[in-house]
Design a protein around this motif. Structure first.
Motif, PDB file in Angstrom:
ATOM      1  N   ALA A 192     -76.802 -12.173  49.161  1.00  0.00           N
ATOM      2  CA  ALA A 192     -75.901 -11.026  48.995  1.00  0.00           C
ATOM      3  C   ALA A 192     -75.001 -10.854  50.217  1.00  0.00           C
ATOM      4  CB  ALA A 192     -76.710  -9.759  48.735  1.00  0.00           C
ATOM      5  N   ALA A 193     -75.545 -11.087  51.404  1.00  0.00           N
ATOM      6  CA  ALA A 193     -74.747 -10.989  52.633  1.00  0.00           C
ATOM      7  C   ALA A 193     -73.668 -12.076  52.661  1.00  0.00           C
ATOM      8  CB  ALA A 193     -75.642 -11.090  53.856  1.00  0.00           C
ATOM      9  N   TYR A 194     -74.021 -13.284  52.221  1.00  0.00           N
ATOM     10  CA  TYR A 194     -73.037 -14.363  52.166  1.00  0.00           C
ATOM     11  C   TYR A 194     -71.944 -14.034  51.144  1.00  0.00           C
ATOM     12  CZ  TYR A 194     -70.901 -18.926  51.509  1.00  0.00           C
ATOM     13  OH  TYR A 194     -69.989 -19.964  51.412  1.00  0.00           O
ATOM     14  N   ASP A 195     -72.338 -13.497  50.008  1.00  0.00           N
ATOM     15  CA  ASP A 195     -71.362 -13.122  48.981  1.00  0.00           C
ATOM     16  C   ASP A 195     -70.419 -12.042  49.504  1.00  0.00           C
ATOM     17  OD1 ASP A 195     -72.586 -14.971  47.313  1.00  0.00           O
ATOM     18  OD2 ASP A 195     -73.714 -13.450  46.189  1.00  0.00           O
ATOM     19  N   ALA A 196     -70.955 -11.072  50.249  1.00  0.00           N
ATOM     20  CA  ALA A 196     -70.113 -10.028  50.846  1.00  0.00           C
ATOM     21  C   ALA A 196     -69.152 -10.636  51.863  1.00  0.00           C
ATOM     22  CB  ALA A 196     -70.992  -8.961  51.497  1.00  0.00           C
ATOM     23  N   HIS A 197     -69.646 -11.590  52.640  1.00  0.00           N
ATOM     24  CA  HIS A 197     -68.831 -12.282  53.641  1.00  0.00           C
ATOM     25  C   HIS A 197     -67.637 -12.974  52.980  1.00  0.00           C
ATOM     26  CE1 HIS A 197     -67.878 -15.022  56.971  1.00  0.00           C
ATOM     27  NE2 HIS A 197     -68.065 -16.044  56.143  1.00  0.00           N
ATOM     28  N   THR A 198     -67.912 -13.767  51.951  1.00  0.00           N
ATOM     29  CA  THR A 198     -66.844 -14.522  51.292  1.00  0.00           C
ATOM     30  C   THR A 198     -65.974 -13.653  50.392  1.00  0.00           C
ATOM     31  OG1 THR A 198     -68.333 -15.222  49.511  1.00  0.00           O
ATOM     32  CG2 THR A 198     -68.089 -16.718  51.399  1.00  0.00           C
ATOM     33  N   GLY A 199     -66.415 -12.433  50.117  1.00  0.00           N
ATOM     34  CA  GLY A 199     -65.626 -11.513  49.316  1.00  0.00           C
ATOM     35  C   GLY A 199     -64.811 -10.528  50.137  1.00  0.00           C
ATOM     36  N   SER A 200     -64.938 -10.598  51.461  1.00  0.00           N
ATOM     37  CA  SER A 200     -64.243  -9.637  52.319  1.00  0.00           C
ATOM     38  C   SER A 200     -62.739  -9.897  52.340  1.00  0.00           C
ATOM     39  CB  SER A 200     -64.793  -9.699  53.745  1.00  0.00           C
ATOM     40  OG  SER A 200     -64.344 -10.877  54.404  1.00  0.00           O
ATOM     41  N   ALA A 201     -61.992  -8.842  52.652  1.00  0.00           N
ATOM     42  CA  ALA A 201     -60.532  -8.955  52.739  1.00  0.00           C
ATOM     43  C   ALA A 201     -60.130  -9.936  53.840  1.00  0.00           C
ATOM     44  CB  ALA A 201     -59.917  -7.579  52.991  1.00  0.00           C
ATOM     45  N   ALA A 202     -60.836  -9.901  54.974  1.00  0.00           N
ATOM     46  CA  ALA A 202     -60.513 -10.814  56.077  1.00  0.00           C
ATOM     47  C   ALA A 202     -60.736 -12.263  55.662  1.00  0.00           C
ATOM     48  CB  ALA A 202     -61.360 -10.475  57.308  1.00  0.00           C
ATOM     49  N   TYR A 203     -61.819 -12.544  54.953  1.00  0.00           N
ATOM     50  CA  TYR A 203     -62.103 -13.908  54.488  1.00  0.00           C
ATOM     51  C   TYR A 203     -61.009 -14.375  53.528  1.00  0.00           C
ATOM     52  CZ  TYR A 203     -64.619 -17.920  52.633  1.00  0.00           C
ATOM     53  OH  TYR A 203     -64.982 -19.192  52.259  1.00  0.00           O
ATOM     54  N   LYS A 204     -60.662 -13.517  52.595  1.00  0.00           N
ATOM     55  CA  LYS A 204     -59.643 -13.895  51.601  1.00  0.00           C
ATOM     56  C   LYS A 204     -58.293 -14.169  52.255  1.00  0.00           C
ATOM     57  CE  LYS A 204     -61.896 -11.627  47.750  1.00  0.00           C
ATOM     58  NZ  LYS A 204     -61.897 -10.502  46.822  1.00  0.00           N
ATOM     59  N   GLU A 205     -57.930 -13.365  53.233  1.00  0.00           N
ATOM     60  CA  GLU A 205     -56.649 -13.551  53.908  1.00  0.00           C
ATOM     61  C   GLU A 205     -56.649 -14.760  54.828  1.00  0.00           C
ATOM     62  OE1 GLU A 205     -53.974 -11.624  57.489  1.00  0.00           O
ATOM     63  OE2 GLU A 205     -55.533 -10.378  56.587  1.00  0.00           O
ATOM     64  N   LEU A 206     -57.667 -14.850  55.680  1.00  0.00           N
ATOM     65  CA  LEU A 206     -57.629 -15.839  56.755  1.00  0.00           C
ATOM     66  C   LEU A 206     -58.306 -17.164  56.422  1.00  0.00           C
ATOM     67  CD1 LEU A 206     -58.288 -13.366  59.677  1.00  0.00           C
ATOM     68  CD2 LEU A 206     -56.111 -14.415  59.045  1.00  0.00           C
ATOM     69  N   ILE A 207     -59.410 -17.146  55.704  1.00  0.00           N
ATOM     70  CA  ILE A 207     -60.137 -18.402  55.448  1.00  0.00           C
ATOM     71  C   ILE A 207     -59.708 -19.017  54.109  1.00  0.00           C
ATOM     72  CG2 ILE A 207     -62.405 -19.474  55.184  1.00  0.00           C
ATOM     73  CD1 ILE A 207     -61.669 -18.559  58.080  1.00  0.00           C
ATOM     74  N   SER A 208     -59.944 -18.318  53.011  1.00  0.00           N
ATOM     75  CA  SER A 208     -59.530 -18.912  51.727  1.00  0.00           C
ATOM     76  C   SER A 208     -58.018 -18.862  51.556  1.00  0.00           C
ATOM     77  CB  SER A 208     -60.245 -18.242  50.552  1.00  0.00           C
ATOM     78  OG  SER A 208     -59.913 -16.890  50.447  1.00  0.00           O
ATOM     79  N   GLY A 209     -57.360 -18.094  52.402  1.00  0.00           N
ATOM     80  CA  GLY A 209     -55.895 -18.038  52.392  1.00  0.00           C
ATOM     81  C   GLY A 209     -55.290 -19.033  53.354  1.00  0.00           C
ATOM     82  N   ARG A 210     -55.037 -18.617  54.584  1.00  0.00           N
ATOM     83  CA  ARG A 210     -54.298 -19.442  55.547  1.00  0.00           C
ATOM     84  C   ARG A 210     -55.071 -20.675  56.025  1.00  0.00           C
ATOM     85  NH1 ARG A 210     -52.896 -14.662  59.443  1.00  0.00           N
ATOM     86  NH2 ARG A 210     -52.694 -16.354  60.934  1.00  0.00           N
ATOM     87  N   PHE A 211     -56.358 -20.530  56.326  1.00  0.00           N
ATOM     88  CA  PHE A 211     -57.141 -21.663  56.828  1.00  0.00           C
ATOM     89  C   PHE A 211     -57.226 -22.782  55.787  1.00  0.00           C
ATOM     90  CE2 PHE A 211     -61.138 -23.901  57.700  1.00  0.00           C
ATOM     91  CZ  PHE A 211     -60.977 -24.227  59.037  1.00  0.00           C
ATOM     92  N   ALA A 212     -57.371 -22.416  54.529  1.00  0.00           N
ATOM     93  CA  ALA A 212     -57.501 -23.416  53.455  1.00  0.00           C
ATOM     94  C   ALA A 212     -56.322 -24.383  53.426  1.00  0.00           C
ATOM     95  CB  ALA A 212     -57.660 -22.728  52.105  1.00  0.00           C
ATOM     96  N   GLY A 213     -55.150 -23.935  53.830  1.00  0.00           N
ATOM     97  CA  GLY A 213     -53.979 -24.803  53.858  1.00  0.00           C
ATOM     98  C   GLY A 213     -53.985 -25.819  54.986  1.00  0.00           C
ATOM     99  N   LEU A 214     -54.921 -25.682  55.914  1.00  0.00           N
ATOM    100  CA  LEU A 214     -54.991 -26.589  57.068  1.00  0.00           C
ATOM    101  C   LEU A 214     -56.034 -27.689  56.910  1.00  0.00           C
ATOM    102  CD1 LEU A 214     -54.891 -23.933  59.947  1.00  0.00           C
ATOM    103  CD2 LEU A 214     -52.962 -25.145  58.894  1.00  0.00           C
TER     104      LEU A 214
END
Length: 98
Positions: A61-83
């Protein structure tokens, strides 16, 4: 405890940009999450354009919250994913700790 390890191959020439993003993400994401027990990102000086993420969470549940956070969506699955070229998600179970 849930341990996640992610070896990540970056697109050529993106080491610095990727490191900047994870430095920005750490205090905004994992640093604010009660269930994230540790968040570490390593570089390999002998292997450019590569990062190793090692993360520990209280539970799934903690991991799911981590990957569902606004910061994760913006920075990791968003900008970082393009790198990145590719990454592998590896789950680990603790055997011994000192």
């Amino acid at each position: 405890m849930l341990a996640k390890v992610f070896p990540i191959k970056l697109k050529d020439g993106n080491q610095e940009a990727a490191e900047e993003l994870v430095r920005e993400f750490a205090p905004r994401g994992p640093g604010q999450e009660d269930g994230t027990l540790s968040f570490r990102v390593y570089r390999d000086p002998a292997n450019p354009d590569y990062l190793l993420f090692v993360e520990h969470f209280a539970d799934q549940a903690a991991y799911d919250a981590h990957t569902g956070s606004a910061a994760y969506k913006e920075l990791i699955s968003g900008r970082f994913a393009g790198l990145i070229v590719e990454f592998v998600e590896l789950d680990h179970e603790l055997v011994v700790s000192l």
